[in-house]
Write a protein that holds these residues in place. Structure first.
Motif, PDB file in Angstrom:
ATOM      1  N   GLU A  72       0.854  -1.185   0.000  1.00 42.58           N
ATOM      2  CA  GLU A  72       0.000   0.000   0.000  1.00 42.58           C
ATOM      3  C   GLU A  72       0.899   1.247   0.000  1.00 42.58           C
ATOM      4  OE1 GLU A  72      -3.213   0.643  -0.044  1.00 42.58           O
ATOM      5  OE2 GLU A  72      -3.921  -1.433  -0.091  1.00 42.58           O
ATOM      6  N   PRO A  73       0.494   2.327  -0.687  1.00 45.49           N
ATOM      7  CA  PRO A  73       1.306   3.554  -0.670  1.00 45.49           C
ATOM      8  C   PRO A  73       1.265   4.214   0.709  1.00 45.49           C
ATOM      9  CG  PRO A  73      -0.316   3.562  -2.467  1.00 45.49           C
ATOM     10  CD  PRO A  73      -0.689   2.463  -1.551  1.00 45.49           C
ATOM     11  N   ARG A  74       2.320   4.951   0.999  1.00 44.63           N
ATOM     12  CA  ARG A  74       2.340   5.744   2.232  1.00 44.63           C
ATOM     13  C   ARG A  74       3.009   7.079   1.953  1.00 44.63           C
ATOM     14  NH1 ARG A  74       7.476   5.331   4.863  1.00 44.63           N
ATOM     15  NH2 ARG A  74       6.541   6.246   6.720  1.00 44.63           N
ATOM     16  N   ILE A  75       2.635   8.060   2.751  1.00 42.86           N
ATOM     17  CA  ILE A  75       3.203   9.400   2.622  1.00 42.86           C
ATOM     18  C   ILE A  75       4.556   9.442   3.330  1.00 42.86           C
ATOM     19  CG2 ILE A  75       2.897  11.830   3.252  1.00 42.86           C
ATOM     20  CD1 ILE A  75      -0.145  11.346   3.050  1.00 42.86           C
ATOM     21  N   THR A  76       5.563   9.986   2.663  1.00 43.77           N
ATOM     22  CA  THR A  76       6.887  10.146   3.247  1.00 43.77           C
ATOM     23  C   THR A  76       7.380  11.565   2.997  1.00 43.77           C
ATOM     24  OG1 THR A  76       8.158   9.546   1.269  1.00 43.77           O
ATOM     25  CG2 THR A  76       7.342   7.736   2.643  1.00 43.77           C
ATOM     26  N   GLU A  77       8.591  11.848   3.442  1.00 46.17           N
ATOM     27  CA  GLU A  77       9.146  13.177   3.227  1.00 46.17           C
ATOM     28  C   GLU A  77       9.392  13.462   1.748  1.00 46.17           C
ATOM     29  OE1 GLU A  77      12.597  10.419   4.362  1.00 46.17           O
ATOM     30  OE2 GLU A  77      10.515  10.769   4.984  1.00 46.17           O
ATOM     31  N   LYS A  78       9.499  12.409   0.923  1.00 51.31           N
ATOM     32  CA  LYS A  78       9.737  12.595  -0.513  1.00 51.31           C
ATOM     33  C   LYS A  78       8.451  12.787  -1.303  1.00 51.31           C
ATOM     34  CE  LYS A  78      13.845   9.660  -0.298  1.00 51.31           C
ATOM     35  NZ  LYS A  78      14.425   8.354  -0.715  1.00 51.31           N
ATOM     36  N   GLY A  79       7.354  12.340  -0.752  1.00 46.56           N
ATOM     37  CA  GLY A  79       6.067  12.426  -1.443  1.00 46.56           C
ATOM     38  C   GLY A  79       5.188  11.264  -1.063  1.00 46.56           C
ATOM     39  N   VAL A  80       4.789  10.446  -2.065  1.00 51.97           N
ATOM     40  CA  VAL A  80       4.009   9.230  -1.834  1.00 51.97           C
ATOM     41  C   VAL A  80       4.803   8.068  -2.421  1.00 51.97           C
ATOM     42  CG1 VAL A  80       1.837   8.026  -2.228  1.00 51.97           C
ATOM     43  CG2 VAL A  80       1.841  10.516  -1.936  1.00 51.97           C
ATOM     44  N   GLU A  81       4.937   6.982  -1.667  1.00 53.31           N
ATOM     45  CA  GLU A  81       5.758   5.869  -2.112  1.00 53.31           C
ATOM     46  C   GLU A  81       5.053   4.535  -1.901  1.00 53.31           C
ATOM     47  OE1 GLU A  81       9.589   5.868  -0.234  1.00 53.31           O
ATOM     48  OE2 GLU A  81       9.676   8.056  -0.124  1.00 53.31           O
ATOM     49  N   PHE A  82       5.382   3.579  -2.753  1.00 57.91           N
ATOM     50  CA  PHE A  82       5.080   2.195  -2.433  1.00 57.91           C
ATOM     51  C   PHE A  82       6.284   1.357  -2.813  1.00 57.91           C
ATOM     52  CE2 PHE A  82       3.066   2.535  -6.734  1.00 57.91           C
ATOM     53  CZ  PHE A  82       3.674   1.468  -7.399  1.00 57.91           C
ATOM     54  N   LEU A  83       6.359   0.165  -2.263  1.00 60.53           N
ATOM     55  CA  LEU A  83       7.467  -0.736  -2.545  1.00 60.53           C
ATOM     56  C   LEU A  83       6.996  -1.867  -3.440  1.00 60.53           C
ATOM     57  CD1 LEU A  83       9.266  -1.115   0.910  1.00 60.53           C
ATOM     58  CD2 LEU A  83       9.754   0.499  -0.932  1.00 60.53           C
ATOM     59  N   ALA A  84       7.843  -2.238  -4.382  1.00 58.94           N
ATOM     60  CA  ALA A  84       7.601  -3.405  -5.226  1.00 58.94           C
ATOM     61  C   ALA A  84       8.480  -4.538  -4.725  1.00 58.94           C
ATOM     62  CB  ALA A  84       7.928  -3.081  -6.681  1.00 58.94           C
ATOM     63  N   ILE A  85       7.873  -5.693  -4.504  1.00 59.45           N
ATOM     64  CA  ILE A  85       8.620  -6.870  -4.060  1.00 59.45           C
ATOM     65  C   ILE A  85       9.018  -7.662  -5.303  1.00 59.45           C
ATOM     66  CG2 ILE A  85       8.562  -8.962  -2.659  1.00 59.45           C
ATOM     67  CD1 ILE A  85       6.385  -7.595  -0.972  1.00 59.45           C
ATOM     68  N   CYS A  86      10.261  -7.507  -5.694  1.00 64.71           N
ATOM     69  CA  CYS A  86      10.741  -8.143  -6.920  1.00 64.71           C
ATOM     70  C   CYS A  86      10.901  -9.645  -6.742  1.00 64.71           C
ATOM     71  CB  CYS A  86      12.078  -7.531  -7.337  1.00 64.71           C
ATOM     72  SG  CYS A  86      12.049  -5.731  -7.470  1.00 64.71           S
ATOM     73  N   ASN A  87      11.329 -10.035  -5.548  1.00 65.79           N
ATOM     74  CA  ASN A  87      11.519 -11.453  -5.265  1.00 65.79           C
ATOM     75  C   ASN A  87      11.617 -11.629  -3.758  1.00 65.79           C
ATOM     76  OD1 ASN A  87      11.938 -14.203  -5.733  1.00 65.79           O
ATOM     77  ND2 ASN A  87      14.171 -13.967  -5.873  1.00 65.79           N
ATOM     78  N   GLN A  88      11.234 -12.778  -3.274  1.00 64.18           N
ATOM     79  CA  GLN A  88      11.432 -13.104  -1.861  1.00 64.18           C
ATOM     80  C   GLN A  88      11.650 -14.605  -1.730  1.00 64.18           C
ATOM     81  OE1 GLN A  88       7.298 -11.740  -0.686  1.00 64.18           O
ATOM     82  NE2 GLN A  88       7.510 -13.496   0.698  1.00 64.18           N
ATOM     83  N   ARG A  89      12.483 -14.972  -0.761  1.00 61.38           N
ATOM     84  CA  ARG A  89      12.786 -16.376  -0.547  1.00 61.38           C
ATOM     85  C   ARG A  89      13.241 -16.592   0.885  1.00 61.38           C
ATOM     86  NH1 ARG A  89      18.814 -17.335  -3.236  1.00 61.38           N
ATOM     87  NH2 ARG A  89      19.853 -15.623  -2.134  1.00 61.38           N
ATOM     88  N   GLN A  90      13.171 -17.812   1.342  1.00 62.97           N
ATOM     89  CA  GLN A  90      13.646 -18.174   2.670  1.00 62.97           C
ATOM     90  C   GLN A  90      15.140 -18.470   2.601  1.00 62.97           C
ATOM     91  OE1 GLN A  90      10.781 -16.998   4.102  1.00 62.97           O
ATOM     92  NE2 GLN A  90      11.259 -18.476   5.702  1.00 62.97           N
ATOM     93  N   VAL A  91      15.906 -17.902   3.522  1.00 64.54           N
ATOM     94  CA  VAL A  91      17.356 -18.123   3.547  1.00 64.54           C
ATOM     95  C   VAL A  91      17.800 -18.505   4.954  1.00 64.54           C
ATOM     96  CG1 VAL A  91      17.909 -16.598   1.613  1.00 64.54           C
ATOM     97  CG2 VAL A  91      17.723 -15.638   3.900  1.00 64.54           C
ATOM     98  N   SER A  92      18.894 -19.251   5.031  1.00 65.08           N
ATOM     99  CA  SER A  92      19.408 -19.678   6.346  1.00 65.08           C
ATOM    100  C   SER A  92      20.930 -19.756   6.340  1.00 65.08           C
ATOM    101  CB  SER A  92      18.819 -21.043   6.731  1.00 65.08           C
ATOM    102  OG  SER A  92      19.162 -22.023   5.768  1.00 65.08           O
TER     103      SER A  92
END
Length: 316
Positions: A254-274
């Motif tokens: 979800e977007p959120r307001i920050t000092e730069k303006g409005v931002e959201f993050l894109a999750i390019c990849n995720q995995r379990q690591v150990s």
């Protein structure tokens, strides 16, 4: 955002007592006296009024000892922290501080205006308290960034082996590869276009084509930039983004307001690591959590001592 929990928890209790009694000690009125220079830190003056505000704050926390000296030394440390936060450009925004202030007031069953009245009556002052909050929110970021990336803050192989032996197995965590999509809002236009930019950010999420095409996608819109954040493990996620990442849908938060303006993050990849790096990150997060609960972080103290050793501090 991370706030130094112990300091603010103590303060909440004190404010609850103060709000119930609204009895102002005569000594607190000294904050209104004529100001003089109490100390100079790297050419930044700390005035007697500053010290009086902090002394009033310490009285609310039921501090013991030489209150004026304790107040002055706290302000010296905070001045050094504020300079370092500015140097590494990791300061929270005014909006973040205002939201924290509102939450703090609500936790004490007050509106922000009522809390402001209590602070002013106590001789602490709203501006002084908000400046304190800003440092408390920003500083843990700086400490974490400094010691998580430096050799002096790394665990030795022996420490890692010992911690893993204590737990019985190597920790597992989630590794993310993230991009930051920023709908830039110039400060001068913030009030006029912030809501519009939020609507644009929300609308764009359903059309987001994925990280590989994100820069091409951003180029189709006005004043939108893409910043690759690289590899970030779950314990390292900024506290203001963590819940949004955990609840992300369709590969974006979800977007959120920050000092730069409005931002959201894109999750390019995720995995379990150990691996060993993941284990160290998990152990470091556990240690940081313990430090926040006790109010004692050895890296915090070490960092401030280093800043003091390099600083020019004088007492006129």
């Amino acid at each position: 955002m991370m706030i130094a929990g112990r300091a603010l928890r103590i303060t909440m209790t004190a404010f609850a007592v103060l709000a119930a009694s609204v009895v102002i000690e005569p000594a607190m009125t000294s904050a209104r006296a004529a100001s003089s220079i109490a100390a100079v830190v790297n050419k930044t003056p700390i005035t007697s009024n500053d010290v009086a505000h902090r002394a009033a704050f310490l009285r609310l926390q039921r501090a013991k000892g030489d209150i004026s000296k304790l107040a002055r030394e706290q302000l010296i440390d905070e001045t050094l922290k504020r300079e370092e936060v500015a140097r590494v450009k990791m300061s929270v925004s005014t909006d973040d501080v205002d939201r924290s202030f509102a939450r703090f007031a609500a936790s004490n069953k007050m509106t922000p205006d009522q809390m402001a009245k209590v602070l002013n009556q106590a001789g602490v002052g709203v501006d002084h308290f908000k400046a304190f909050i800003a440092v408390q929110m920003s500083w843990p970021r700086v400490v974490n960034a400094r010691f998580s990336g430096s050799r002096s803050g790394r665990m030795s192989n022996e420490e890692l082996v010992k911690r893993m032996a204590e737990g019985g197995q190597k920790p597992v965590t989630t590794e993310y590869f993230l991009q930051q999509i920023i709908f830039v809002v110039p400060e001068a236009k913030r009030k006029a276009i912030l809501n519009k930019r939020m609507a644009e950010a929300k609308a764009s999420r359903s059309k987001f084509p994925g990280c590989d095409q994100s820069k091409t996608f951003a180029a189709t819109m006005l004043d939108v930039s893409v910043k690759p954040l690289g590899r970030i493990m779950h314990p390292e996620l900024p506290s203001d983004w963590k819940p949004l990442i955990e609840k992300a849908s369709g590969g974006t938060t979800e977007p959120r307001i920050t000092e730069k303006g409005v931002e959201f993050l894109a999750i390019c990849n995720q995995r379990q690591v150990s691996d060993d790096v993941a284990a160290e990150v998990v152990f470091r997060a556990e240690d940081l959590g313990k430090a926040e609960k006790t109010g004692e972080d050895p890296n915090d103290k070490k960092y401030v001592e280093e800043l003091r050793a390099k600083a020019q501090i004088s007492y006129p």
